[in-house]
Design a protein around this motif. Structure first.
Motif, PDB file in Angstrom:
ATOM      1  N   PRO A   1       0.769  -1.208   0.075  1.00  0.00           N
ATOM      2  CA  PRO A   1       0.008  -0.193   0.042  1.00  0.00           C
ATOM      3  C   PRO A   1       0.932   1.439  -0.085  1.00  0.00           C
ATOM      4  O   PRO A   1       1.705   1.463   0.613  1.00  0.00           O
TER       5      PRO A   1
ATOM      6  N   GLU B   1     -12.741   9.777  -1.828  1.00  0.00           N
ATOM      7  CA  GLU B   1     -12.993  10.407  -0.577  1.00  0.00           C
ATOM      8  C   GLU B   1     -14.546  10.086  -0.084  1.00  0.00           C
ATOM      9  O   GLU B   1     -15.292  10.272  -0.904  1.00  0.00           O
TER      10      GLU B   1
ATOM     11  N   GLU C   1     -17.371   1.606   2.070  1.00  0.00           N
ATOM     12  CA  GLU C   1     -16.260   0.905   2.347  1.00  0.00           C
ATOM     13  C   GLU C   1     -16.377  -0.397   1.141  1.00  0.00           C
ATOM     14  O   GLU C   1     -15.551  -0.513   0.287  1.00  0.00           O
TER      15      GLU C   1
ATOM     16  N   ILE D   1      -6.516   5.654  -3.817  1.00  0.00           N
ATOM     17  CA  ILE D   1      -5.974   6.229  -2.643  1.00  0.00           C
ATOM     18  C   ILE D   1      -7.255   6.520  -1.789  1.00  0.00           C
ATOM     19  O   ILE D   1      -7.825   7.476  -2.259  1.00  0.00           O
ATOM     20  N   GLY D   2      -7.452   5.783  -0.707  1.00  0.00           N
ATOM     21  CA  GLY D   2      -8.552   6.243   0.087  1.00  0.00           C
ATOM     22  C   GLY D   2      -8.386   7.064   1.260  1.00  0.00           C
ATOM     23  O   GLY D   2      -7.355   7.561   1.816  1.00  0.00           O
ATOM     24  N   ILE D   3      -9.310   7.801   1.555  1.00  0.00           N
ATOM     25  CA  ILE D   3      -9.461   8.820   2.632  1.00  0.00           C
ATOM     26  C   ILE D   3     -11.068   8.727   2.846  1.00  0.00           C
ATOM     27  O   ILE D   3     -11.944   9.339   2.325  1.00  0.00           O
TER      28      ILE D   3
ATOM     29  N   SER E   1     -11.569   2.568   2.187  1.00  0.00           N
ATOM     30  CA  SER E   1     -11.513   1.222   2.440  1.00  0.00           C
ATOM     31  C   SER E   1     -10.086   0.840   2.816  1.00  0.00           C
ATOM     32  O   SER E   1      -9.083   1.284   1.917  1.00  0.00           O
ATOM     33  N   PRO E   2      -9.794  -0.131   3.764  1.00  0.00           N
ATOM     34  CA  PRO E   2      -8.263  -0.686   3.631  1.00  0.00           C
ATOM     35  C   PRO E   2      -7.812  -1.500   2.345  1.00  0.00           C
ATOM     36  O   PRO E   2      -6.700  -1.698   2.353  1.00  0.00           O
TER      37      PRO E   2
ATOM     38  N   CYS F   1      -7.957  -0.263  -0.411  1.00  0.00           N
ATOM     39  CA  CYS F   1      -7.578   0.501  -1.415  1.00  0.00           C
ATOM     40  C   CYS F   1      -6.117   0.520  -1.366  1.00  0.00           C
ATOM     41  O   CYS F   1      -5.414  -0.362  -0.788  1.00  0.00           O
TER      42      CYS F   1
ATOM     43  N   GLN G   1      -3.521   5.003   1.161  1.00  0.00           N
ATOM     44  CA  GLN G   1      -4.103   5.882   2.061  1.00  0.00           C
ATOM     45  C   GLN G   1      -3.554   7.275   2.127  1.00  0.00           C
ATOM     46  O   GLN G   1      -2.307   7.248   2.092  1.00  0.00           O
TER      47      GLN G   1
END
Length: 283
Positions: free
Chosen positions: A23, A186, A190, A205-207, A210-211, A213, A216
């Motif tokens: 990640p 964004e 999830e 790239i999550g904000i 979801s984990p 992605c 983060q």
């Protein structure tokens, strides 16, 4: 790994190649000292238009100007050796059309030496992303909750719930097809972020996503506890530096008022001039 390899600058193709791998670690930064701290730990450092809220006290990102982004972009550039520098395009600097976006993105890159720009929007930005990437400007896209459109959303609300999920999915697919090398998701459900990550070929790239992605990102002031105007659910505070700073300031103020600071070790003795110069410098 050699020191040279460890400090090799990360590029947009490097980020794209990280799809479905380790990640990506991403944070915002707005100053040179903070950029130096995050550089050794992050793959991407974003000079976000969130600077308007966390450093300039603006009520939203809408008042941020291109000149502000350039100023902070230059500062962050001075502190980076390894991480990929991405600079946000502020509200009003690209929405008019591809030509306007190119002029302003080219200026951002030329004046800050950033490697890529980020812009918000999905299907409406496809032509602009294609225009920029076709002319040598790497683009990080941003879909879901796009803060520059907060007035259209009626606040900072989760996007993509229920029937709206298909819109967010289409937007992610569209920006990937248009040539973006990565996309920020964004404040989306999830399961939707997980689905999009599995479907598109570029890193997500999550904000508040979801984990699952591919990476983060958080606003640095949020995760350090330096910005407390509001605290979104998706923010985890890894420190409470705001509270620590306030305690330190209060201790300083107390010592000044009680004449405990400066103490003897903080002031200079009145010694003969002949003894006060050593090696050409005043003692």
């Amino acid at each position: 790994m050699s020191a040279a390899a460890d400090t090799k600058a990360i590029t947009p193709p490097d980020i794209r190649a990280r799809k479905s791998k380790v990640p990506l670690v991403c944070l915002t930064a707005y100053t040179t000292p903070m950029a130096k701290l995050v550089d050794r730990h992050c793959d991407v450092v974003l000079v976000g238009d969130s600077v308007g809220m966390v450093l300039h006290g603006l009520p939203s990102t809408l008042g941020v100007t291109l000149d502000m982004m350039i100023m902070h972009g230059k500062a962050v550039r001075r502190g980076l050796e390894r991480a990929l520098l991405v600079v946000d395009m502020p509200f009003g600097s690209y929405e008019e059309g591809p030509e306007q976006a190119f002029r302003n993105a080219a200026r951002l890159m030329a004046e800050t030496d950033c490697a890529a720009v980020k812009l918000e929007g999905g299907e409406s930005m496809a032509a602009t992303i294609r225009f920029l990437t076709g002319r040598g400007i790497p683009v990080m896209a941003h879909v879901g909750l796009t803060p520059q459109a907060v007035n259209m959303f009626g606040g900072y609300r989760v996007q993509g719930r229920g029937e709206d999920a298909d819109r967010i999915r289409r937007e992610a697919v569209t920006v990937a097809d248009a040539g973006a090398f990565s996309v920020v998701l964004e404040k989306v459900p999830e399961h939707l972020a997980r689905q999009i990550t599995a479907e598109i070929a570029i890193p997500t790239i999550g904000i508040g996503a979801s984990p699952a992605c591919d990476g983060q990102i958080l606003v640095i002031d949020d995760m350090l506890g330096l910005f407390s105007a509001f605290r979104p659910k998706f923010v985890k505070r890894y420190a409470d530096l705001g509270d620590q700073a306030e305690a330190a300031i209060a201790a300083y103020a107390d010592e000044v008022r009680k004449r405990r600071f400066p103490a003897a070790e903080h002031v200079f003795a009145d010694i003969p001039q002949a003894e006060s110069v050593k090696g050409g410098e005043a003692a």
